[in-house]
Design an enzyme around this catalytic site. Structure first.
Site, short mmCIF file in Angstrom:
data_model
loop_
_atom_site.label_atom_id
_atom_site.label_comp_id
_atom_site.label_asym_id
_atom_site.label_seq_id
_atom_site.Cartn_x
_atom_site.Cartn_y
_atom_site.Cartn_z
N SER A 247 -11.88 -3.06 -10.60
CA SER A 247 -10.88 -3.37 -9.58
C SER A 247 -11.52 -4.12 -8.41
CB SER A 247 -10.23 -2.09 -9.06
OG SER A 247 -11.22 -1.28 -8.47
N TYR A 313 -5.78 3.22 -18.70
CA TYR A 313 -6.33 2.32 -19.72
C TYR A 313 -5.48 2.32 -20.98
CZ TYR A 313 -10.92 2.10 -17.33
OH TYR A 313 -11.95 1.89 -16.45
N GLY A 328 -18.92 4.21 -15.07
CA GLY A 328 -19.88 4.97 -14.27
C GLY A 328 -19.47 6.44 -14.24
N ASP A 329 -20.43 7.33 -14.03
CA ASP A 329 -20.08 8.75 -14.08
C ASP A 329 -19.39 9.22 -12.80
OD1 ASP A 329 -22.21 8.71 -12.38
OD2 ASP A 329 -23.50 10.01 -13.58
N ASP A 330 -19.08 8.29 -11.90
CA ASP A 330 -18.37 8.67 -10.67
C ASP A 330 -16.94 9.12 -10.96
OD1 ASP A 330 -18.12 5.97 -11.47
OD2 ASP A 330 -17.17 5.45 -9.57
N GLN A 336 -10.02 9.95 -10.00
CA GLN A 336 -10.07 9.19 -11.25
C GLN A 336 -10.14 10.09 -12.48
OE1 GLN A 336 -11.99 5.24 -11.39
NE2 GLN A 336 -13.30 6.08 -9.82
N ASP A 442 16.44 3.91 23.04
CA ASP A 442 16.25 2.65 22.32
C ASP A 442 17.30 1.63 22.79
OD1 ASP A 442 15.54 0.74 20.43
OD2 ASP A 442 16.61 1.74 18.78
C1 SPV Z 1 14.41 0.80 14.49
O1 SPV Z 1 13.68 1.48 13.77
O2 SPV Z 1 14.22 0.70 15.70
C2 SPV Z 1 15.52 0.05 13.91
C3 SPV Z 1 16.12 0.52 12.66
O3 SPV Z 1 15.95 -0.89 14.50
S1 SPV Z 1 17.43 1.53 13.04
O4 SPV Z 1 16.97 2.56 13.91
O5 SPV Z 1 17.98 2.04 11.80
O6 SPV Z 1 18.41 0.70 13.74
MG MG Z 2 15.26 -1.09 16.46
#
Ligand code: SPV
Ligand code: MG
Length: 669
Positions: A247, A313, A328-330, A336, A442
């Site tokens: 990887s 695999y 490897g043996d890790d 894993q 908000d």
């Molecule tokens: C926020 O996470 O501030 C968003 C998404 O705007 S929501 O709260 O769903 O509006």
């Molecule tokens: Mg928002």
């Protein structure tokens, strides 16, 4: 550990080809000795003591010409014509003290897997075969209670065919060497011309276990018939198919060592994990799949490189049935382990073999990984990765982060499930959570300078791409500055919602007054933002609030098409209904006419829908917008209540992380 190779014999049964027996070619490009020495070098055994006798000069010149990264001490046995190798060992005794010894006869040819098993043995061991017939004239080992009791050509009871390949741990070897010295200094010529194993057999407490090689190649070449058999066996072995999977995008010395071993086992096919698997399992690859594939194709001995598109695999093993899988043996422990168990079970089903080698990570790798992380966190690298991740995976997931600490959770949390690994691809800088973390509503109250500060805190400790919640974007004249700043910082996408006036969180829906912006006005803002950005990596996503404000599907679709025409790089459709029907209706209708513009959803309310279902329907980004703050807040509140209830912190301790852990959570660099 030192290797002791016994090459003093005359090899008379090989005819007289004019060279020491160990210089007999056994394949197109190897002699017995060159094969032994190469294998030792590949296993990191660099100190070699080689006893010589007949044709000493040719032998020493030959080993010099091989020019291997080995320190070879040649010890001449002047009595080689009249003594056996017991006396050669006696001659070399000064170089053989105080160390583990890998002892082999100079005419012995063995499979790489045999040497690997011998070297991995914790106890002293000798190779035997439980499946080979007892040889008339060659060595047999008497085994009792799991240990070798005697070695010689004369034993037939309780014996197994044995080959002179030993790993002798320091103390066991010291006893044997002491007895060899006693034999050789006894004055009895018979004790210099017998097998060294006579001296071994005299030791009362031998701690040498038999290592059963069964049908694997481990054979001495005494005569031309032996040579023919061994040559044919080596040819068969070289046709074995060998599979390894990587990887990594940083090849270091431990990988090269593993590849060298694997090449010696047969025809090597390498699986390179696809970008999608690497992304879900470790950090974002510095090089895309095609470059990593090309890198492995350049390594000497690698015959094919194929994609492996899962941590498991299973598909590859079932399809190709390689004779050997190398690792490897890790992976014998940790995350894993289930993958290893699955490999072992599949190999057992068709008779394949798992060969594991000690894996020692390169000392400089941690520093390189650190540099890679720093590289990935640089603005140009980080910004473009959201587009790259969408191209690789089709659907990416983002989780909310509102601080350096929650950024670390988004960056580092990995879950291993059914042979696969899952982690978040990106982070969402939510206006709701950024405000809530500051104890504010908000409503666009937390200003952009403060929001950028949060982004910076998160960027300092993470590498994943960032999607920024830009609220309504404000005035178009202000939005252009926001775009430039976010782009310069390395943010990948800003999402702006088509609202105007005092912004309220969408999850209030119509319970509060919220006004959607006229289409033309919002399109103008998108156009202004698109003109302001400098790179093609940065994306502006238009968020449609029609379903939140109950304006219906048609309004949402009309707006989506107008916003895309105005230059929006992606569309986010939002809903606060638990039933995903309206979201699905929008996605279906939108995808019927637009198959390319990425679609974003925030399933806070319609949280029963899985990422697989969203992907099937044509969604490209799923944002878990507030789960970290919503889970963190009640946990903290509960802790505070417990302290108040009990007048002390004792009871609250059981729901807290141990303080030793919190101080180590974030390591210093
Ligand atoms: C926020 O996470 O501030 C968003 C998404 O705007 S929501 O709260 O769903 O509006
Ligand atoms: Mg928002």
């Amino acid at each position: 550990m030192k290797a002791l190779i016994l090459n003093s014999g005359r090899g008379t049964r090989m005819g007289n080809p004019g060279r020491p027996k160990c210089m007999t070619p056994i394949s197109e490009n190897e002699t017995i000795l060159s094969r032994q020495l190469n294998m030792l070098a590949e296993h990191g055994i660099t100190e070699i003591v080689m006893t010589t006798g007949a044709m000493e000069k040719e032998l020493v010149r030959y080993t010099d010409e091989l020019d291997l990264p080995l320190h070879i001490i040649s010890v001449y046995n002047p009595e080689y014509a009249h003594t056996n190798y017991i006396y050669s060992i006696y001659c070399a005794r000064a170089y053989l003290c105080d160390d583990d010894i890998l002892l082999m006869h100079g005419d012995l040819v063995f499979d790489e897997t045999v040497l690997n098993d011998v070297l991995r043995s914790r106890e002293s061991c000798m190779t035997v075969s439980s499946t080979a017939e007892l040889p008339e004239k060659d060595f047999k080992a008497v085994i009792r209670d799991g240990y070798i009791q005697a070695v010689g050509i004369e034993f037939f009871d309780n014996a197994a065919a044995a080959q002179p390949l030993y790993l002798l741990r320091r103390d066991d070897w010291a006893q044997w060497l002491q007895m060899i010295v006693t034999y050789c200094e006894s004055g009895d010529p018979a004790k210099r011309s017998c097998y060294a194993e006579h001296a071994l057999n005299e030791l009362p407490d031998k701690h040498i276990v038999p290592l059963d090689v069964k049908n694997r190649l481990c054979a001495e070449i005494d005569n031309p018939q032996d040579l023919e058999k061994v040559t044919a066996a080596l040819k068969r072995l070289s046709q074995r198919t060998v599979y390894m999977c990587f990887s990594t995008d940083i090849i270091h010395s431990a990988h090269i060592v593993l590849i060298r071993h694997a090449v010696r086992l047969g025809r090597l096919m390498i699986g390179v994990m696809t970008d999608e698997v690497v992304c879900s399992y470790k950090r974002f690859p510095l090089m895309p799949f095609a470059e990593r594939k090309a890198m492995f194709e350049q390594i000497a001995g690698v015959e094919f490189v194929i994609p492996q598109d899962s941590l498991s695999y299973q598909d590859i093993l079932i399809h190709f049935e390689p004779d050997i899988v190398v690792h490897g043996d890790d992976w014998t422990q940790g995350v894993q382990r289930p993958i290893r168990d699955e490999v072992t079970a599949i190999l057992a089903g068709y008779g394949g073999m798992l060969v594991e080698y000690p894996y020692r990570e390169d000392a400089g790798l941690a520093a390189l990984e650190n540099r890679a992380a720093q590289h990935l966190s640089m603005p140009d690298m980080r910004r473009r990765r959201l587009k790259q991740a969408m191209a690789m995976k089709g659907l990416v997931s983002a989780i909310e982060a509102h601080s350096g600490l929650t950024g670390l959770i988004a960056e580092k949390t990995v879950v291993y499930q059914d042979g696969a690994a899952r982690q978040f691809d990106a982070m969402w800088i939510s206006s709701l959570c950024d405000s809530a973390a500051k104890g504010k509503p908000d409503i666009g109250l937390v200003d952009m300078t403060s929001r950028f500060r949060t982004v910076d805190d998160i960027m300092e400790v993470t590498t994943k791409p960032i999607i920024f919640d830009g609220d309504s974007g404000g005035l178009a004249e202000h939005f252009v500055y926001t775009v430039r700043t976010l782009e310069r910082m390395g943010v990948s996408m800003v999402i702006i919602e088509d609202k105007t006036g005092l912004k309220k969180n969408s999850l209030f829906g119509t319970e509060v007054t919220q006004t959607q912006a006229p289409i033309a006005e919002f399109c103008e803002k998108i156009r202004a933002g698109k003109q302001a950005q400098k790179t093609s990596d940065f994306m502006i996503c238009a968020r449609i609030e029609s379903l939140i404000l109950e304006k219906g599907l048609l309004d949402a679709l009309t707006r989506a098409s107008a916003y895309v025409k105005a230059g929006a790089d992606a569309i986010m459709i939002h809903s606060r209904k638990r039933d995903p029907a309206e979201i699905f209706a929008f996605v279906n209708a939108f995808r019927a006419s637009d198959t390319v513009t990425p679609l974003v959803v925030v399933p806070t309310a319609f949280n029963t829908v899985t990422e697989e279902e969203f992907k099937k329907r044509g969604v490209n980004i799923v944002i878990y917008a507030n789960q970290l703050i919503r889970s963190g807040f009640p946990a903290m509140q509960h802790a505070a209540e417990m302290i108040l209830t009990h007048h002390r912190a004792l009871e609250c301790d059981e729901i807290c992380m141990p303080f030793q852990e919190i101080i180590r959570l974030i390591p210093e660099e």
